[in-house]
Design a protein around this motif. Structure first.
Motif, PDB file in Angstrom:
ATOM      1  N   PHE A 172       0.829  -1.211   0.000  1.00  0.00           N
ATOM      2  CA  PHE A 172       0.000   0.000   0.000  1.00  0.00           C
ATOM      3  C   PHE A 172       0.862   1.259   0.000  1.00  0.00           C
ATOM      4  O   PHE A 172       0.536   2.246  -0.672  1.00  0.00           O
ATOM      5  CB  PHE A 172      -0.942  -0.004   1.206  1.00  0.00           C
ATOM      6  N   LYS A 173       1.946   1.233   0.743  1.00  0.00           N
ATOM      7  CA  LYS A 173       2.822   2.404   0.797  1.00  0.00           C
ATOM      8  C   LYS A 173       3.460   2.669  -0.559  1.00  0.00           C
ATOM      9  O   LYS A 173       3.605   3.842  -0.967  1.00  0.00           O
ATOM     10  CB  LYS A 173       3.902   2.191   1.862  1.00  0.00           C
ATOM     11  N   ASP A 174       3.828   1.620  -1.281  1.00  0.00           N
ATOM     12  CA  ASP A 174       4.399   1.805  -2.622  1.00  0.00           C
ATOM     13  C   ASP A 174       3.380   2.462  -3.548  1.00  0.00           C
ATOM     14  O   ASP A 174       3.733   3.302  -4.391  1.00  0.00           O
ATOM     15  CB  ASP A 174       4.849   0.464  -3.194  1.00  0.00           C
ATOM     16  N   ALA A 175       2.109   2.089  -3.408  1.00  0.00           N
ATOM     17  CA  ALA A 175       1.066   2.733  -4.208  1.00  0.00           C
ATOM     18  C   ALA A 175       0.950   4.214  -3.852  1.00  0.00           C
ATOM     19  O   ALA A 175       0.810   5.068  -4.743  1.00  0.00           O
ATOM     20  CB  ALA A 175      -0.265   2.023  -3.994  1.00  0.00           C
ATOM     21  N   VAL A 176       1.039   4.528  -2.558  1.00  0.00           N
ATOM     22  CA  VAL A 176       0.988   5.925  -2.125  1.00  0.00           C
ATOM     23  C   VAL A 176       2.141   6.715  -2.738  1.00  0.00           C
ATOM     24  O   VAL A 176       1.964   7.849  -3.208  1.00  0.00           O
ATOM     25  CB  VAL A 176       1.014   6.015  -0.583  1.00  0.00           C
ATOM     26  N   LYS A 177       3.326   6.117  -2.756  1.00  0.00           N
ATOM     27  CA  LYS A 177       4.495   6.792  -3.348  1.00  0.00           C
ATOM     28  C   LYS A 177       4.261   7.128  -4.816  1.00  0.00           C
ATOM     29  O   LYS A 177       4.774   8.122  -5.330  1.00  0.00           O
ATOM     30  CB  LYS A 177       5.730   5.905  -3.210  1.00  0.00           C
ATOM     31  N   ASP A 178       3.500   6.283  -5.496  1.00  0.00           N
ATOM     32  CA  ASP A 178       3.190   6.519  -6.911  1.00  0.00           C
ATOM     33  C   ASP A 178       2.003   7.456  -7.097  1.00  0.00           C
ATOM     34  O   ASP A 178       1.567   7.708  -8.229  1.00  0.00           O
ATOM     35  CB  ASP A 178       2.886   5.194  -7.619  1.00  0.00           C
ATOM     36  N   GLY A 179       1.463   7.961  -5.997  1.00  0.00           N
ATOM     37  CA  GLY A 179       0.352   8.893  -6.067  1.00  0.00           C
ATOM     38  C   GLY A 179      -1.014   8.262  -5.930  1.00  0.00           C
ATOM     39  O   GLY A 179      -2.035   8.928  -6.164  1.00  0.00           O
ATOM     40  N   TYR A 180      -1.052   6.975  -5.539  1.00  0.00           N
ATOM     41  CA  TYR A 180      -2.330   6.271  -5.426  1.00  0.00           C
ATOM     42  C   TYR A 180      -2.618   5.923  -3.968  1.00  0.00           C
ATOM     43  O   TYR A 180      -2.402   4.807  -3.512  1.00  0.00           O
ATOM     44  CB  TYR A 180      -2.324   5.025  -6.305  1.00  0.00           C
ATOM     45  N   ARG A 181      -3.078   6.912  -3.259  1.00  0.00           N
ATOM     46  CA  ARG A 181      -3.459   6.730  -1.856  1.00  0.00           C
ATOM     47  C   ARG A 181      -4.822   6.042  -1.800  1.00  0.00           C
ATOM     48  O   ARG A 181      -5.723   6.376  -2.585  1.00  0.00           O
ATOM     49  CB  ARG A 181      -3.526   8.094  -1.169  1.00  0.00           C
TER      50      ARG A 181
END
Length: 335
Positions: free
Chosen positions: A159-168
């Motif tokens: 989930f954190k990797d998705a947040v880093k890509d802008g997908y919270r």
């Protein structure tokens, strides 16, 4: 001057032609699920279920060491605590345990949602085990429940990797590692009596307790996972769970222990039940018992890491869908 104008025009065109960012509902979560790997799970578990942690008995030094390990991992991933600052521990006083056990703590980490931040998806596992016996034998608890604990770390990282890509995620996610499960579901009981977020805002609890082994029933067909509780409170959750499995992981979902007349009563025996009592939809992910259950022989060398990674991916995909769908899960049954 003409060159400058041409350069600025080209720059403007480049920005205007840039592909618009997808909405999170359009994102394929497989990229992030694939960060959940057998090798990383193995690295975590060989530490977490090592003799150094002395069986992680509630309130004992090994459990404290385990709590700090989890805190350190979340800090490395830059995943915040819902309690603020460096405080990742929901402290539980000995008085709550009727002074039978020392003070203990649940470990909590949190990713805030982008659109429905007040709605909470809980992903839980107990990180305690039964400690050591009088002869000094260490009960490492690799499957029970080191497997669920380290799987949550990998799910959180995805989930954190998705947040880093802008997908919270649209809804918030609470990663909840509870203590005292082996003493009677005490850590989850404490959480639901002293919730960090209101229980009425809690959308679901996806609880993981033993997902690293193959039980004797499935020795010839290990492509399985037991699901317990998925249809008890929410038809939405059950149908979503089935659809996600069909789309991504294709496990044989075994509902044997979900039956109302299950003599093992597993539905009542792990931490999800303290959420279900409050009419919060739950799924309990479980591989069944085996000869090393609650024995000193439940060690990390016996874990099926590739299978465990696939099971953790199923939980991630399910959480992703619950967190990002338009509507909150509907509760259409009562406990």
């Amino acid at each position: 001057m003409i060159k400058k104008i041409l350069f600025l025009s080209a720059l403007t065109l480049a920005f205007s032609c840039k592909t618009p960012k997808k909405s999170i509902k359009e994102v394929n979560p497989e990229k992030y699920a694939n960060t959940i790997t057998a090798s990383e799970l193995k690295d975590h578990l060989y530490t977490f279920a090592s003799d150094e942690f002395q069986g992680r008995d509630t309130g004992k030094p090994g459990q404290k060491k385990a709590a700090n390990y989890l805190k350190d991992e979340y800090q490395k991933m830059k995943i915040a605590s819902p309690l603020g600052g460096d405080d990742y521990f929901q402290d539980i006083p000995s008085s709550f345990f009727n002074n039978k056990y020392n003070d203990s703590e649940n470990v909590v980490a949190y990713i805030e949602g982008s659109e429905f931040p007040d709605q909470i998806v809980v992903i839980s596992a107990h990180y305690d085990h039964v400690g050591m016996d009088a002869e000094g034998n260490i009960y490492n608890g690799a499957d029970d429940d080191g497997s669920g604990t380290v799987s949550i770390l990998e799910i959180a990282e995805a989930f954190k990797d998705a947040v880093k890509d802008g997908y919270r995620p649209r809804r918030s996610i609470l990663f909840l590692h509870v203590t005292g499960e082996e003493k009677g579901l005490l850590g989850s009981d404490y959480y639901t009596k002293n919730p960090i977020f209101p229980l009425e805002n809690t959308v679901t609890d996806l609880n993981t307790d033993m997902i690293g082994r193959i039980d004797p029933v499935h020795k010839d067909n290990p492509n399985y996972i037991y699901l317990i509780g998925s249809d008890k409170l929410s038809t939405d959750l059950h149908e979503l769970s089935e659809e996600i499995n069909n789309k991504y992981t294709q496990f044989d979902l075994d509902y044997t222990y979900n039956e109302d007349n299950d003599p093992n009563r597993f539905y009542y025996r792990s931490d999800h039940y303290n959420f279900a009592k409050h009419n919060i939809p739950v799924i309990f992910y479980f591989n069944g018992t085996h000869e090393d259950y609650h024995q000193p022989t439940d060690t990390p060398d016996k874990i099926e890491y590739d299978l465990m990674a696939r099971r953790a991916k199923l939980i991630f995909y399910t959480a992703w869908e619950v967190a990002n769908r338009d509507e909150r899960l509907v509760v259409d049954k009562t406990e």
